[in-house]
Design a protein around this motif. Structure first.
Motif, PDB file in Angstrom:
ATOM      1  N   LEU A  11     -11.087  -6.092   7.898  1.00 39.57           N
ATOM      2  CA  LEU A  11     -10.255  -7.290   8.009  1.00 39.57           C
ATOM      3  C   LEU A  11      -8.792  -6.895   8.112  1.00 39.57           C
ATOM      4  N   LEU A  12      -8.119  -7.359   9.176  1.00 37.60           N
ATOM      5  CA  LEU A  12      -6.696  -7.110   9.370  1.00 37.60           C
ATOM      6  C   LEU A  12      -5.983  -8.431   9.560  1.00 37.60           C
ATOM      7  N   LYS A  13      -4.760  -8.524   9.050  1.00 38.11           N
ATOM      8  CA  LYS A  13      -3.954  -9.732   9.210  1.00 38.11           C
ATOM      9  C   LYS A  13      -2.658  -9.384   9.924  1.00 38.11           C
ATOM     10  N   VAL A  14      -2.307 -10.201  10.910  1.00 37.19           N
ATOM     11  CA  VAL A  14      -1.107  -9.962  11.707  1.00 37.19           C
ATOM     12  C   VAL A  14       0.125  -9.946  10.804  1.00 37.19           C
ATOM     13  N   GLY A  15       0.996  -8.925  11.021  1.00 39.60           N
ATOM     14  CA  GLY A  15       2.245  -8.813  10.279  1.00 39.60           C
ATOM     15  C   GLY A  15       2.132  -8.068   8.968  1.00 39.60           C
ATOM     16  N   GLN A  16       0.909  -7.627   8.621  1.00 41.32           N
ATOM     17  CA  GLN A  16       0.732  -6.918   7.353  1.00 41.32           C
ATOM     18  C   GLN A  16       0.432  -5.441   7.585  1.00 41.32           C
ATOM     19  N   ASN A  18      -1.497  -3.584   5.651  1.00 36.15           N
ATOM     20  CA  ASN A  18      -2.688  -3.190   4.914  1.00 36.15           C
ATOM     21  C   ASN A  18      -3.899  -3.849   5.548  1.00 36.15           C
ATOM     22  N   ALA A  19      -5.054  -3.302   5.267  1.00 37.05           N
ATOM     23  CA  ALA A  19      -6.307  -3.813   5.811  1.00 37.05           C
ATOM     24  C   ALA A  19      -7.397  -3.617   4.774  1.00 37.05           C
ATOM     25  N   THR A  20      -8.493  -4.312   4.970  1.00 35.29           N
ATOM     26  CA  THR A  20      -9.642  -4.178   4.083  1.00 35.29           C
ATOM     27  C   THR A  20     -10.802  -3.617   4.881  1.00 35.29           C
ATOM     28  N   LEU A  21     -11.309  -2.477   4.435  1.00 36.89           N
ATOM     29  CA  LEU A  21     -12.447  -1.824   5.074  1.00 36.89           C
ATOM     30  C   LEU A  21     -13.601  -1.868   4.081  1.00 36.89           C
ATOM     31  N   GLY A  22     -14.532  -2.785   4.323  1.00 38.20           N
ATOM     32  CA  GLY A  22     -15.602  -2.980   3.348  1.00 38.20           C
ATOM     33  C   GLY A  22     -15.001  -3.521   2.064  1.00 38.20           C
ATOM     34  N   SER A  23     -15.121  -2.751   0.993  1.00 40.68           N
ATOM     35  CA  SER A  23     -14.546  -3.153  -0.300  1.00 40.68           C
ATOM     36  C   SER A  23     -13.251  -2.404  -0.600  1.00 40.68           C
ATOM     37  N   LYS A  24     -12.781  -1.590   0.351  1.00 40.12           N
ATOM     38  CA  LYS A  24     -11.594  -0.755   0.119  1.00 40.12           C
ATOM     39  C   LYS A  24     -10.358  -1.349   0.785  1.00 40.12           C
ATOM     40  N   ASN A  25      -9.221  -1.247   0.095  1.00 36.08           N
ATOM     41  CA  ASN A  25      -7.933  -1.630   0.670  1.00 36.08           C
ATOM     42  C   ASN A  25      -7.265  -0.392   1.249  1.00 36.08           C
ATOM     43  N   ILE A  26      -6.785  -0.488   2.496  1.00 33.08           N
ATOM     44  CA  ILE A  26      -6.203   0.667   3.191  1.00 33.08           C
ATOM     45  C   ILE A  26      -4.804   0.315   3.691  1.00 33.08           C
ATOM     46  N   SER A  27      -3.870   1.251   3.513  1.00 31.02           N
ATOM     47  CA  SER A  27      -2.507   1.061   4.006  1.00 31.02           C
ATOM     48  C   SER A  27      -2.410   1.542   5.445  1.00 31.02           C
ATOM     49  N   LEU A  28      -1.685   0.793   6.264  1.00 33.25           N
ATOM     50  CA  LEU A  28      -1.485   1.149   7.670  1.00 33.25           C
ATOM     51  C   LEU A  28      -0.101   1.760   7.850  1.00 33.25           C
ATOM     52  N   PRO A  29       0.078   2.672   8.823  1.00 39.23           N
ATOM     53  CA  PRO A  29       1.399   3.271   9.057  1.00 39.23           C
ATOM     54  C   PRO A  29       2.421   2.257   9.560  1.00 39.23           C
ATOM     55  N   ARG A  44      -5.152   5.086  15.480  1.00 41.17           N
ATOM     56  CA  ARG A  44      -5.780   6.022  14.551  1.00 41.17           C
ATOM     57  C   ARG A  44      -6.586   5.288  13.487  1.00 41.17           C
ATOM     58  N   PHE A  45      -6.089   4.153  13.036  1.00 42.87           N
ATOM     59  CA  PHE A  45      -6.832   3.406  12.026  1.00 42.87           C
ATOM     60  C   PHE A  45      -8.172   2.921  12.575  1.00 42.87           C
TER      61      PHE A  45
END
Length: 224
Positions: A11-16, A18-29, A44-45
């Protein structure tokens, strides 16, 4: 934006950033953005989240996202050499070398060269360009590539390529032993074959119709 990969959702949200991959929160560059109705996210993400390999070739300004299918990976590990070779040329290719575009009359022929008994490295020749790939981690990496002049005989250091090299990039391999040569002739749907020894002599030449499921087959007298 939601990406569903075999039941695992990203799950990704425009303007943010960070993202959610399954149950994990991931920071984007960088933050995702919306451009011309499309959500732009870091390549890369997307590649990493799907288990793919990603690389950038500054010489050709090309991004590579490589991920082999399970079917191709299974065939590559087959104990049948011709099946493994057929899969080897279908593995995703990556490169950080210069790209040479074949020149000359388009003859629809492609030459494949494999060291005898092996499928983990190979050469592909298209007109006046030859490229050497080595396989690791389910992908083929371009190790060496060159343009040659087939009108000028000269030792290239490779028994099957007795022509003058005009330009090259990467590390030219040293091949010990014989080479299996397959020449795919698309115009007539046939493939010629032979073994080539260290002196460039052709052994057991032949020709047969192409099997569309696999270009390769066992050459008589090949040592496995």
């Amino acid at each position: 934006m939601t990406i569903d990969r075999s039941g695992e959702k990203t799950l990704l949200k425009v303007g943010q950033k960070n993202a959610t991959l399954g149950s994990k929160n991931i920071s984007l560059p960088v933050a995702t953005t919306l451009k011309n109705g499309r959500v732009m996210v870091p390549l890369r993400f997307i590649a990493d989240s799907s288990g793919a390999y990603v690389s950038w070739n500054p010489k050709s300004q090309t991004a590579y996202v490589a991920k082999a299918s399970n079917e191709i990976k299974s065939k590559y590990t087959s104990d049948k050499l011709n099946v493994s070779r057929g899969a080897a040329i279908k593995l995703p290719k990556v490169s950080n070398l210069k790209e040479f575009t074949p020149k000359g009359y388009e003859n629809l022929n492609t030459d494949y060269y494999f060291p005898e008994g092996k499928s983990d490295s190979f050469f592909i020749q298209e007109m006046d360009v030859i490229s050497y790939y080595k396989i690791s981690n389910d992908r083929s990496e371009l190790i060496w590539t060159a343009r040659f002049d087939s009108t000028k005989k000269e030792s290239s250091g490779l028994s099957f390529l007795p022509y003058k090299l005009l330009e090259q990039d990467g590390q030219k391999p040293t091949i010990q032993g014989r080479i299996n040569h397959f020449n795919f002739m698309a115009a007539i749907g046939e493939i010629s074959y032979n073994l080539i020894d260290n002196n460039g002599k052709e052994i057991n030449p032949g020709q047969k119709p192409v099997d569309p499921t696999n270009f390769f087959f066992d050459i008589p007298d090949e040592q496995k």
